[in-house]
Design a protein around this motif. Structure first.
Motif, PDB file in Angstrom:
ATOM      1  N   TRP A 201      68.773   9.562  12.076  1.00 58.17           N
ATOM      2  CA  TRP A 201      69.870  10.108  11.293  1.00 58.17           C
ATOM      3  C   TRP A 201      69.451  11.371  10.549  1.00 58.17           C
ATOM      4  O   TRP A 201      68.280  11.521  10.193  1.00 58.17           O
ATOM      5  N   LEU A 202      70.432  12.243  10.288  1.00 56.89           N
ATOM      6  CA  LEU A 202      70.206  13.455   9.514  1.00 56.89           C
ATOM      7  C   LEU A 202      71.197  13.510   8.359  1.00 56.89           C
ATOM      8  O   LEU A 202      72.396  13.264   8.549  1.00 56.89           O
ATOM      9  N   ARG A 203      70.702  13.821   7.179  1.00 62.82           N
ATOM     10  CA  ARG A 203      71.568  14.045   6.014  1.00 62.82           C
ATOM     11  C   ARG A 203      72.047  15.483   6.128  1.00 62.82           C
ATOM     12  O   ARG A 203      71.244  16.410   6.252  1.00 62.82           O
ATOM     13  N   VAL A 204      73.365  15.680   6.087  1.00 60.15           N
ATOM     14  CA  VAL A 204      73.928  17.011   6.323  1.00 60.15           C
ATOM     15  C   VAL A 204      74.889  17.407   5.201  1.00 60.15           C
ATOM     16  O   VAL A 204      75.410  16.571   4.473  1.00 60.15           O
ATOM     17  N   ARG A 205      75.106  18.726   5.124  1.00 56.67           N
ATOM     18  CA  ARG A 205      76.092  19.290   4.211  1.00 56.67           C
ATOM     19  C   ARG A 205      76.962  20.233   5.026  1.00 56.67           C
ATOM     20  O   ARG A 205      76.455  21.041   5.807  1.00 56.67           O
ATOM     21  N   ASP A 206      78.271  20.132   4.845  1.00 59.41           N
ATOM     22  CA  ASP A 206      79.171  21.035   5.560  1.00 59.41           C
ATOM     23  C   ASP A 206      79.482  22.263   4.700  1.00 59.41           C
ATOM     24  O   ASP A 206      78.994  22.388   3.572  1.00 59.41           O
ATOM     25  N   ARG A 207      80.297  23.145   5.232  1.00 63.23           N
ATOM     26  CA  ARG A 207      80.621  24.408   4.559  1.00 63.23           C
ATOM     27  C   ARG A 207      81.259  24.192   3.189  1.00 63.23           C
ATOM     28  O   ARG A 207      81.060  24.969   2.264  1.00 63.23           O
TER      29      ARG A 207
ATOM     30  N   ALA B  82      74.681  12.122   9.804  1.00 64.28           N
ATOM     31  CA  ALA B  82      75.067  12.284  11.213  1.00 64.28           C
ATOM     32  C   ALA B  82      73.936  11.763  12.088  1.00 64.28           C
ATOM     33  O   ALA B  82      72.759  11.837  11.715  1.00 64.28           O
ATOM     34  N   LYS B  83      74.305  11.253  13.249  1.00 60.67           N
ATOM     35  CA  LYS B  83      73.286  10.831  14.211  1.00 60.67           C
ATOM     36  C   LYS B  83      72.643  12.086  14.807  1.00 60.67           C
ATOM     37  O   LYS B  83      73.342  13.035  15.169  1.00 60.67           O
ATOM     38  N   LYS B  84      71.325  12.070  14.907  1.00 61.80           N
ATOM     39  CA  LYS B  84      70.607  13.216  15.486  1.00 61.80           C
ATOM     40  C   LYS B  84      71.148  13.578  16.855  1.00 61.80           C
ATOM     41  O   LYS B  84      71.303  14.755  17.186  1.00 61.80           O
ATOM     42  N   ALA B  85      71.443  12.564  17.663  1.00 60.77           N
ATOM     43  CA  ALA B  85      71.900  12.797  19.030  1.00 60.77           C
ATOM     44  C   ALA B  85      73.238  13.522  19.088  1.00 60.77           C
ATOM     45  O   ALA B  85      73.578  14.114  20.110  1.00 60.77           O
TER      46      ALA B  85
END
Length: 150
Positions: free
Chosen positions: A67-73, A80-83
């Motif tokens: 998993w990746l911790r993400v930030r949107d615009r 989100a899943k890495k894949a």
């Protein structure tokens, strides 16, 4: 007051410069397909927060297993899943902007980019300009502050 030997000072300055550069490095990836789910926590059973379309740039903040911790615009945080994310880089245009033939605002405008347009990121020369490519094949340069995802 004691002074550091010259070699020690140089090594210390180099270490500080490298640490500052690493701290400023920002990693972005893009949604690999339409309908990528973003979750509240890094697990399939977590609450689904929202869905993003293919090519949407997301800033990577942390990694935990698959998993990746993400930030949107907009600044929303999710997992989100890495894949589901691709290393292919795209940037999203923030406001109506000119894409120039050269990395110079005085150079001819190749095309105008409207807000929300996704452009392929070809190169970041670290001089305030990004080399980008439109899906039509047109290439040019846009100011980094005109886009999200660089």
């Amino acid at each position: 007051m004691a002074t550091l030997p010259s070699l020690t000072k140089s090594a210390l300055l180099l270490a500080c410069a490298l640490a500052a550069q690493a701290a400023m490095a920002v990693d972005f990836r893009t949604a690999a397909r339409h309908g990528v789910l973003l979750y509240q926590q890094p697990q399939d059973s977590a609450t689904k927060l929202f869905v993003v379309s293919r090519g949407t740039p997301l800033e990577i903040l942390a990694e935990q297993g698959d998993w990746l911790r993400v930030r949107d615009r907009q600044g929303s945080l999710a997992w989100a899943k890495k894949a589901d994310l691709s290393a292919t880089r795209q940037v999203e245009v923030l406001r109506t902007s000119n894409v120039h033939g050269q990395a110079d605002s005085a150079s001819p405008v190749v095309f105008k980019a409207e807000p929300g347009l996704l452009l392929n990121l070809l190169d970041n020369a670290r001089n305030g300009w990004l080399r980008v490519k439109h899906q039509s094949g047109q290439e040019g340069f846009i100011r980094i502050e005109e886009v999200w995802g660089a």
